[in-house]
Motif scaffolding. Structure first.
Motif, PDB file in Angstrom:
ATOM      1  N   ILE A   1       1.531  -0.294  -9.439  1.00  0.00           N
ATOM      2  CA  ILE A   1       1.202  -0.472 -10.755  1.00  0.00           C
ATOM      3  C   ILE A   1       1.912   0.749 -11.570  1.00  0.00           C
ATOM      4  O   ILE A   1       2.423   0.402 -12.634  1.00  0.00           O
ATOM      5  N   GLY A   2       1.783   1.831 -11.041  1.00  0.00           N
ATOM      6  CA  GLY A   2       2.663   3.167 -11.574  1.00  0.00           C
ATOM      7  C   GLY A   2       3.901   2.888 -11.829  1.00  0.00           C
ATOM      8  O   GLY A   2       4.824   3.093 -12.687  1.00  0.00           O
ATOM      9  N   MET A   3       4.620   2.341 -10.566  1.00  0.00           N
ATOM     10  CA  MET A   3       6.049   1.830 -10.596  1.00  0.00           C
ATOM     11  C   MET A   3       6.343   1.069 -11.729  1.00  0.00           C
ATOM     12  O   MET A   3       7.471   0.996 -12.250  1.00  0.00           O
ATOM     13  N   ALA A   4       5.670   0.108 -11.715  1.00  0.00           N
ATOM     14  CA  ALA A   4       5.797  -1.010 -12.732  1.00  0.00           C
ATOM     15  C   ALA A   4       5.701  -0.572 -14.163  1.00  0.00           C
ATOM     16  O   ALA A   4       6.798  -0.824 -14.996  1.00  0.00           O
ATOM     17  N   LEU A   5       4.941   0.282 -14.535  1.00  0.00           N
ATOM     18  CA  LEU A   5       4.850   0.767 -15.976  1.00  0.00           C
ATOM     19  C   LEU A   5       6.055   1.946 -16.112  1.00  0.00           C
ATOM     20  O   LEU A   5       6.118   1.799 -17.257  1.00  0.00           O
ATOM     21  N   TYR A   6       6.531   2.208 -15.157  1.00  0.00           N
ATOM     22  CA  TYR A   6       7.842   3.153 -15.275  1.00  0.00           C
ATOM     23  C   TYR A   6       9.152   2.162 -15.241  1.00  0.00           C
ATOM     24  O   TYR A   6      10.249   2.891 -15.315  1.00  0.00           O
ATOM     25  N   GLY A   7       8.905   0.983 -15.206  1.00  0.00           N
ATOM     26  CA  GLY A   7      10.143   0.183 -15.298  1.00  0.00           C
ATOM     27  C   GLY A   7      10.713  -0.378 -13.962  1.00  0.00           C
ATOM     28  O   GLY A   7      11.678  -1.208 -13.885  1.00  0.00           O
TER      29      GLY A   7
ATOM     30  N   ILE B   1      -6.972  -6.999   1.746  1.00  0.00           N
ATOM     31  CA  ILE B   1      -6.820  -6.653   0.110  1.00  0.00           C
ATOM     32  C   ILE B   1      -7.873  -6.250  -0.433  1.00  0.00           C
ATOM     33  O   ILE B   1      -7.827  -5.632  -1.533  1.00  0.00           O
ATOM     34  N   PHE B   2      -9.204  -6.360   0.024  1.00  0.00           N
ATOM     35  CA  PHE B   2     -10.327  -6.011  -0.921  1.00  0.00           C
ATOM     36  C   PHE B   2     -10.433  -4.760  -1.294  1.00  0.00           C
ATOM     37  O   PHE B   2     -10.810  -4.197  -2.377  1.00  0.00           O
ATOM     38  N   PRO B   3     -10.001  -3.656  -0.389  1.00  0.00           N
ATOM     39  CA  PRO B   3      -9.814  -2.293  -1.035  1.00  0.00           C
ATOM     40  C   PRO B   3      -9.233  -2.100  -2.242  1.00  0.00           C
ATOM     41  O   PRO B   3      -9.143  -0.995  -2.878  1.00  0.00           O
ATOM     42  N   ALA B   4      -8.042  -3.043  -2.364  1.00  0.00           N
ATOM     43  CA  ALA B   4      -7.192  -2.665  -3.541  1.00  0.00           C
ATOM     44  C   ALA B   4      -7.756  -3.891  -4.766  1.00  0.00           C
ATOM     45  O   ALA B   4      -7.172  -4.168  -5.978  1.00  0.00           O
ATOM     46  N   TYR B   5      -8.984  -4.563  -4.404  1.00  0.00           N
ATOM     47  CA  TYR B   5      -9.286  -5.437  -5.624  1.00  0.00           C
ATOM     48  C   TYR B   5      -9.704  -4.739  -6.692  1.00  0.00           C
ATOM     49  O   TYR B   5      -9.337  -5.299  -7.916  1.00  0.00           O
ATOM     50  N   ASP B   6     -10.195  -3.769  -6.822  1.00  0.00           N
ATOM     51  CA  ASP B   6     -10.372  -3.155  -8.011  1.00  0.00           C
ATOM     52  C   ASP B   6      -8.981  -2.590  -9.138  1.00  0.00           C
ATOM     53  O   ASP B   6      -9.084  -2.986 -10.092  1.00  0.00           O
ATOM     54  N   GLN B   7      -8.098  -2.374  -8.278  1.00  0.00           N
ATOM     55  CA  GLN B   7      -6.603  -1.945  -8.916  1.00  0.00           C
ATOM     56  C   GLN B   7      -6.362  -3.416  -9.322  1.00  0.00           C
ATOM     57  O   GLN B   7      -5.666  -3.120 -10.457  1.00  0.00           O
ATOM     58  N   ILE B   8      -6.352  -4.333  -8.693  1.00  0.00           N
ATOM     59  CA  ILE B   8      -5.640  -5.579  -8.962  1.00  0.00           C
ATOM     60  C   ILE B   8      -6.343  -6.331 -10.305  1.00  0.00           C
ATOM     61  O   ILE B   8      -5.831  -6.719 -11.529  1.00  0.00           O
ATOM     62  N   VAL B   9      -7.698  -6.388 -10.140  1.00  0.00           N
ATOM     63  CA  VAL B   9      -8.570  -7.211 -11.197  1.00  0.00           C
ATOM     64  C   VAL B   9      -8.822  -6.250 -12.397  1.00  0.00           C
ATOM     65  O   VAL B   9      -8.763  -6.784 -13.675  1.00  0.00           O
ATOM     66  N   SER B  10      -8.911  -4.896 -12.034  1.00  0.00           N
ATOM     67  CA  SER B  10      -9.449  -3.973 -13.325  1.00  0.00           C
ATOM     68  C   SER B  10      -8.280  -3.309 -13.980  1.00  0.00           C
ATOM     69  O   SER B  10      -8.291  -2.699 -15.214  1.00  0.00           O
ATOM     70  N   GLU B  11      -7.019  -3.309 -13.357  1.00  0.00           N
ATOM     71  CA  GLU B  11      -6.032  -2.750 -13.893  1.00  0.00           C
ATOM     72  C   GLU B  11      -4.676  -3.405 -14.052  1.00  0.00           C
ATOM     73  O   GLU B  11      -4.213  -3.689 -15.032  1.00  0.00           O
ATOM     74  N   LEU B  12      -4.178  -4.007 -12.892  1.00  0.00           N
ATOM     75  CA  LEU B  12      -3.001  -4.568 -12.810  1.00  0.00           C
ATOM     76  C   LEU B  12      -3.138  -5.988 -13.937  1.00  0.00           C
ATOM     77  O   LEU B  12      -2.197  -6.330 -14.721  1.00  0.00           O
ATOM     78  N   ALA B  13      -4.344  -6.616 -13.619  1.00  0.00           N
ATOM     79  CA  ALA B  13      -4.472  -8.047 -14.405  1.00  0.00           C
ATOM     80  C   ALA B  13      -4.550  -7.747 -15.729  1.00  0.00           C
ATOM     81  O   ALA B  13      -4.340  -8.644 -16.707  1.00  0.00           O
ATOM     82  N   LYS B  14      -5.223  -6.335 -16.306  1.00  0.00           N
ATOM     83  CA  LYS B  14      -5.437  -6.318 -17.657  1.00  0.00           C
ATOM     84  C   LYS B  14      -4.608  -5.572 -18.433  1.00  0.00           C
ATOM     85  O   LYS B  14      -4.511  -5.207 -19.729  1.00  0.00           O
ATOM     86  N   MET B  15      -3.418  -4.848 -17.766  1.00  0.00           N
ATOM     87  CA  MET B  15      -2.529  -4.100 -18.350  1.00  0.00           C
ATOM     88  C   MET B  15      -1.681  -4.678 -19.814  1.00  0.00           C
ATOM     89  O   MET B  15      -1.776  -3.924 -20.503  1.00  0.00           O
ATOM     90  N   ARG B  16      -1.494  -5.691 -19.620  1.00  0.00           N
ATOM     91  CA  ARG B  16      -0.824  -6.400 -20.811  1.00  0.00           C
ATOM     92  C   ARG B  16      -1.640  -6.516 -22.074  1.00  0.00           C
ATOM     93  O   ARG B  16      -1.479  -6.353 -23.086  1.00  0.00           O
ATOM     94  N   PHE B  17      -3.078  -7.157 -21.717  1.00  0.00           N
ATOM     95  CA  PHE B  17      -4.025  -7.195 -22.788  1.00  0.00           C
ATOM     96  C   PHE B  17      -4.585  -5.905 -23.334  1.00  0.00           C
ATOM     97  O   PHE B  17      -4.462  -5.737 -24.722  1.00  0.00           O
ATOM     98  N   ARG B  18      -4.767  -4.988 -22.380  1.00  0.00           N
ATOM     99  CA  ARG B  18      -5.329  -3.668 -22.727  1.00  0.00           C
ATOM    100  C   ARG B  18      -4.437  -2.766 -23.776  1.00  0.00           C
ATOM    101  O   ARG B  18      -4.721  -1.961 -24.476  1.00  0.00           O
TER     102      ARG B  18
END
Length: 324
Positions: free
Chosen positions: A68-74, A87-104
């Motif tokens: 996610i950090g890499m993507a935000l830097y281009g 994948i479940f240890p990363a679920y929070d990163q995916i659903v709380s951060e990655l999925a919402k980045m454009r909206f937030r």
């Protein structure tokens, strides 16, 4: 055209995009020198080096958080989760951060990340290496979910996913990694996200499947044909956004639908598909939709072939709905 299996087609797709776009990076556990547990990333480290093919610690949350950090830097990261069960240890990163980045961010920031991961059973992996968690991600607004069944679609959809402006979960059915073979266009080849593929035209029953279950649907349709039942088979390819237009068009023609998926039945994606069919094509139905799925239990080891919705379980459902 080159004849490839799915592993080769995905590797070809990754290599093509990394050559085309220097922003594309691959990261994950053992993806570098080893080439991944299924050797999908084999050879990429030798060509692109350790700055673009990055071996990570065993930390799925760290892998996705880093992506996610890499993507935000281009950059355009393509992280691999070794098995979808991890994948479940990363679920929070995916659903709380990655999925919402454009909206937030009000559209200011987009996180272009393609998360590759093997899914499903069929390799005697037991309960921690055989799950199909697609419904958990389809439920989350902001994510696209892809699951190809052929090498050609695997390459084409991977290229389309990497170029898509939004995050994509790219599920790879490991049971057919090497079993599925076919002609794959060399070089540039894209398959549009959101479009289903009609595997076979039919008159009496619509069979909807994706991933490895497409081949079980074909086997069941072959047996049904011997009993006078003609099946139309739809390979969704993209689970979300789903091609509801193709589904409705097929159901209008056949009046009957059977949905097949490996995940447990309760709250599986098949339930959403039934709801969509009822909303969009209820008046065309001649029989209740039927789901043939995994059971509402953890994935078993010794009883794997009883758990999976193989052709011998699909066929009775096809015949039942055809004779309703």
């Amino acid at each position: 055209m080159a004849t490839q299996n799915m592993v080769q087609a995905i590797n070809d797709g990754l290599r093509h995009e990394m050559r085309r776009d220097p922003r594309v990076v691959v990261l994950g556990e053992d993806v570098g020198k080893v080439g991944g547990v299924f050797r999908v990333t084999a050879g990429l480290y030798d060509e692109f080096g350790d700055e673009r093919v990055i071996d990570t610690p065993l930390s799925e949350g760290g892998i996705i958080g880093c992506a996610i950090g890499m993507a935000l830097y281009g950059l355009v990261p393509v992280p691999e989760i070794q098995f979808s069960d991890f994948i479940f240890p990363a679920y929070d990163q995916i659903v709380s951060e990655l999925a919402k980045m454009r909206f937030r961010s009000g559209g200011e920031y987009a996180a272009k990340v393609v998360i590759r991961t093997p899914v499903g059973g069929g390799i005697r992996g037991g309960l921690y290496h055989s799950q199909s968690p697609e419904a958990l991600f389809i439920h989350v607004a902001g994510l696209k979910v892809v699951c190809p069944s052929t090498p050609e679609d695997a390459k084409g959809l991977l290229l389309a996913s990497i170029r898509d402006p939004d995050p994509v979960l790219f599920f790879e059915p490991k049971r057919i990694y090497r079993a599925a073979k076919g002609d794959v266009p060399e070089g540039e080849h894209l398959v549009e996200i959101g479009k289903a593929r009609t595997v076979r035209e039919g008159k009496h029953v619509t069979l909807i499947a994706w991933g490895a279950m497409v081949y079980e649907a074909i086997a069941a349709a072959d047996e049904a044909e011997k009993q006078g039942v003609s099946c139309e088979i739809l390979d969704l390819r993209t689970l979300w956004p789903v091609d509801i237009e193709a589904i409705v068009a097929s159901v209008k023609k056949t009046g009957r639908v059977v949905i097949v998926h490996e995940a447990p039945k309760t709250c599986g994606f098949g339930a959403e598909l039934v709801a969509l069919v009822n909303e969009k094509a209820f008046l065309y139905l001649e029989a209740p939709p039927i789901r043939v799925t995994g059971f509402d239990t953890p994935f078993p080891y010794t009883l794997e072939n009883e758990y999976l919705p193989l052709a011998h379980r699909i066929l009775p459902a096809v015949l039942e709905t055809a004779r309703f």
